[in-house]
Design a protein around this motif. Structure first.
Motif, PDB file in Angstrom:
ATOM      1  N   PHE A 104       0.851  -1.180   0.000  1.00 37.21           N
ATOM      2  CA  PHE A 104       0.000   0.000   0.000  1.00 37.21           C
ATOM      3  C   PHE A 104       0.895   1.241   0.000  1.00 37.21           C
ATOM      4  O   PHE A 104       2.065   1.174   0.374  1.00 37.21           O
ATOM      5  N   TYR A 105       0.312   2.357  -0.403  1.00 35.94           N
ATOM      6  CA  TYR A 105       1.061   3.605  -0.284  1.00 35.94           C
ATOM      7  C   TYR A 105       0.101   4.768  -0.108  1.00 35.94           C
ATOM      8  O   TYR A 105      -1.081   4.701  -0.448  1.00 35.94           O
ATOM      9  N   THR A 106       0.627   5.842   0.433  1.00 34.86           N
ATOM     10  CA  THR A 106      -0.101   7.098   0.519  1.00 34.86           C
ATOM     11  C   THR A 106       0.865   8.220   0.192  1.00 34.86           C
ATOM     12  O   THR A 106       2.088   8.057   0.307  1.00 34.86           O
ATOM     13  N   SER A 107       0.347   9.336  -0.248  1.00 44.27           N
ATOM     14  CA  SER A 107       1.182  10.489  -0.593  1.00 44.27           C
ATOM     15  C   SER A 107       1.203  11.471   0.565  1.00 44.27           C
ATOM     16  O   SER A 107       0.160  11.785   1.141  1.00 44.27           O
ATOM     17  N   LYS A 108       2.387  11.936   0.898  1.00 45.89           N
ATOM     18  CA  LYS A 108       2.559  12.879   1.997  1.00 45.89           C
ATOM     19  C   LYS A 108       3.198  14.149   1.464  1.00 45.89           C
ATOM     20  O   LYS A 108       4.248  14.103   0.821  1.00 45.89           O
ATOM     21  N   TYR A 119      19.554  39.096  -1.556  1.00 46.05           N
ATOM     22  CA  TYR A 119      20.914  39.339  -1.093  1.00 46.05           C
ATOM     23  C   TYR A 119      21.453  38.195  -0.237  1.00 46.05           C
ATOM     24  O   TYR A 119      22.301  38.398   0.628  1.00 46.05           O
ATOM     25  N   GLY A 120      20.950  36.981  -0.490  1.00 49.52           N
ATOM     26  CA  GLY A 120      21.510  35.829   0.197  1.00 49.52           C
ATOM     27  C   GLY A 120      20.884  35.515   1.531  1.00 49.52           C
ATOM     28  O   GLY A 120      21.218  34.522   2.156  1.00 49.52           O
ATOM     29  N   TYR A 121      19.970  36.365   2.011  1.00 44.94           N
ATOM     30  CA  TYR A 121      19.327  36.088   3.285  1.00 44.94           C
ATOM     31  C   TYR A 121      18.101  35.206   3.062  1.00 44.94           C
ATOM     32  O   TYR A 121      17.530  35.167   1.976  1.00 44.94           O
ATOM     33  N   GLY A 122      17.690  34.528   4.119  1.00 45.45           N
ATOM     34  CA  GLY A 122      16.538  33.641   3.996  1.00 45.45           C
ATOM     35  C   GLY A 122      15.520  33.935   5.070  1.00 45.45           C
ATOM     36  O   GLY A 122      15.795  34.614   6.055  1.00 45.45           O
ATOM     37  N   TYR A 123      14.324  33.409   4.853  1.00 45.94           N
ATOM     38  CA  TYR A 123      13.282  33.552   5.854  1.00 45.94           C
ATOM     39  C   TYR A 123      12.416  32.311   5.813  1.00 45.94           C
ATOM     40  O   TYR A 123      12.380  31.573   4.847  1.00 45.94           O
ATOM     41  N   GLY A 124      11.728  32.057   6.877  1.00 49.27           N
ATOM     42  CA  GLY A 124      10.883  30.870   6.929  1.00 49.27           C
ATOM     43  C   GLY A 124      10.379  30.657   8.337  1.00 49.27           C
ATOM     44  O   GLY A 124      10.503  31.521   9.200  1.00 49.27           O
ATOM     45  N   GLY A 125       9.810  29.446   8.558  1.00 56.97           N
ATOM     46  CA  GLY A 125       9.297  29.127   9.876  1.00 56.97           C
ATOM     47  C   GLY A 125       7.880  29.586  10.109  1.00 56.97           C
ATOM     48  O   GLY A 125       7.374  29.505  11.219  1.00 56.97           O
ATOM     49  N   TYR A 126       7.202  30.076   9.073  1.00 54.71           N
ATOM     50  CA  TYR A 126       5.843  30.561   9.244  1.00 54.71           C
ATOM     51  C   TYR A 126       4.849  29.745   8.423  1.00 54.71           C
ATOM     52  O   TYR A 126       3.777  30.210   8.090  1.00 54.71           O
ATOM     53  N   GLY A 127       5.222  28.497   8.074  1.00 57.53           N
ATOM     54  CA  GLY A 127       4.316  27.657   7.308  1.00 57.53           C
ATOM     55  C   GLY A 127       4.411  27.870   5.814  1.00 57.53           C
ATOM     56  O   GLY A 127       3.658  27.286   5.053  1.00 57.53           O
ATOM     57  N   TYR A 128       5.325  28.758   5.396  1.00 59.70           N
ATOM     58  CA  TYR A 128       5.501  28.991   3.979  1.00 59.70           C
ATOM     59  C   TYR A 128       6.514  27.994   3.433  1.00 59.70           C
ATOM     60  O   TYR A 128       7.255  27.373   4.160  1.00 59.70           O
ATOM     61  N   GLY A 129       6.587  27.903   2.140  1.00 61.48           N
ATOM     62  CA  GLY A 129       7.586  27.039   1.534  1.00 61.48           C
ATOM     63  C   GLY A 129       7.038  26.343   0.314  1.00 61.48           C
ATOM     64  O   GLY A 129       5.830  26.282   0.090  1.00 61.48           O
ATOM     65  N   MET A 130       7.953  25.812  -0.473  1.00 58.71           N
ATOM     66  CA  MET A 130       7.558  25.079  -1.664  1.00 58.71           C
ATOM     67  C   MET A 130       7.104  23.678  -1.266  1.00 58.71           C
ATOM     68  O   MET A 130       7.797  22.985  -0.522  1.00 58.71           O
ATOM     69  N   PRO A 131       5.933  23.233  -1.740  1.00 56.09           N
ATOM     70  CA  PRO A 131       5.459  21.894  -1.369  1.00 56.09           C
ATOM     71  C   PRO A 131       6.239  20.804  -2.094  1.00 56.09           C
ATOM     72  O   PRO A 131       6.625  20.956  -3.249  1.00 56.09           O
TER      73      PRO A 131
END
Length: 252
Positions: A104-108, A119-131
């Motif tokens: 069996f399998y499921t997709s996650k 300028y090379g800085y990053g941000y995140g941690g707020y539920g954003y992002g590429m799926p």
């Protein structure tokens, strides 16, 4: 009277009572759902509906609705699905092969919580992002409950087939090699990075230590091995089912 009370308590608290473990070996044509109370409802038309801001439900024949939380398994035009019930998740997995060991399998779907910003800085941690979506595999032996498809679980389930165990050992050895290369490559990379930072700059360019590239190369080998490595877990299951199919039926 005491006997009936004891049987009732066992039925309520037993982990193997209906509604706790969804069946995995049902093989019959048609469209249907299986409910927590053991009832099976057949349909001419079956649809899974996920309305916005509402609970997911099954629509039977364009009229009857069943909350998905009350469904243990179902079969639609795409195939047979059964509920995954463990401490990690409660979802449905699709059956992709049938045998003494069924798969069996499921997709996650997960989201990366880091974006490279300006300028090379990053941000995140707020539920954003590429799926990113990956397939999570399970297996069932003799119609039993689903188990995670990994080396430990398969070794226990296939322990009565020497050929399958041999294939699983190949999987374990390859994983050990990959882990060793990853650890060694990471250690050498860190060593090279430290030496590069300590080395005096030549003009405006900071000289990189050669071990930095050696570490990157070693750490990249396991990634490249994935493109050429055989799927030993699936191979072990297929061999197990094949060997059983070749055995003559037991005489009565």
């Amino acid at each position: 009277m005491k006997k009936y009370l004891l049987l009732l308590l066992l039925g309520l608290f037993s982990p193997f009572s209906w509604g706790q473990i969804a069946p995995t070996d049902i093989q019959e044509p048609g469209l249907f759902i299986g409910l927590n109370n053991g009832q099976r409802v057949y349909a001419r038309k079956l649809q899974i509906k996920s309305p916005l801001f509402k609970k997911t439900f099954v629509l039977i024949n364009d009229s009857a609705q069943y909350d998905m939380s009350n469904v243990q398994y179902f079969q639609d035009e795409e195939g047979f699905y059964t509920r995954i019930s463990n401490n990690k998740r409660s979802d449905f997995a699709k059956r992709v092969s049938v045998g003494k060991i069924s798969k069996f399998y499921t997709s996650k779907t997960s989201y990366d919580n880091y974006y490279p910003g300006m300028y090379g800085y990053g941000y995140g941690g707020y539920g954003y992002g590429m799926p990113s979506t990956r397939q999570v595999y399970y297996f069932s032996k003799d119609g039993g409950p689903l188990a995670d498809m990994n080396y430990q679980n398969l070794r226990q389930a296939l322990n009565d087939n020497p050929g399958s165990l041999e294939v699983l050992e190949k999987y374990r050895r390859s994983k050990r090699v990959e882990t060793g290369l990853t650890v060694a490559g990471s250690g050498i990379f860190i060593y090279g990075l430290i030496n590069s930072l300590k080395a005096p700059a030549t003009g405006v360019v900071q000289r990189a230590d050669p071990t930095l590239y050696l570490g990157l190369g070693l750490a990249a080998i396991p990634w490249a091995m994935h493109f050429f490595r055989k799927d030993h877990l699936n191979e072990a299951i297929e061999l197990y089912n094949y060997d059983l199919a070749q055995q003559p039926p037991a005489s009565r």
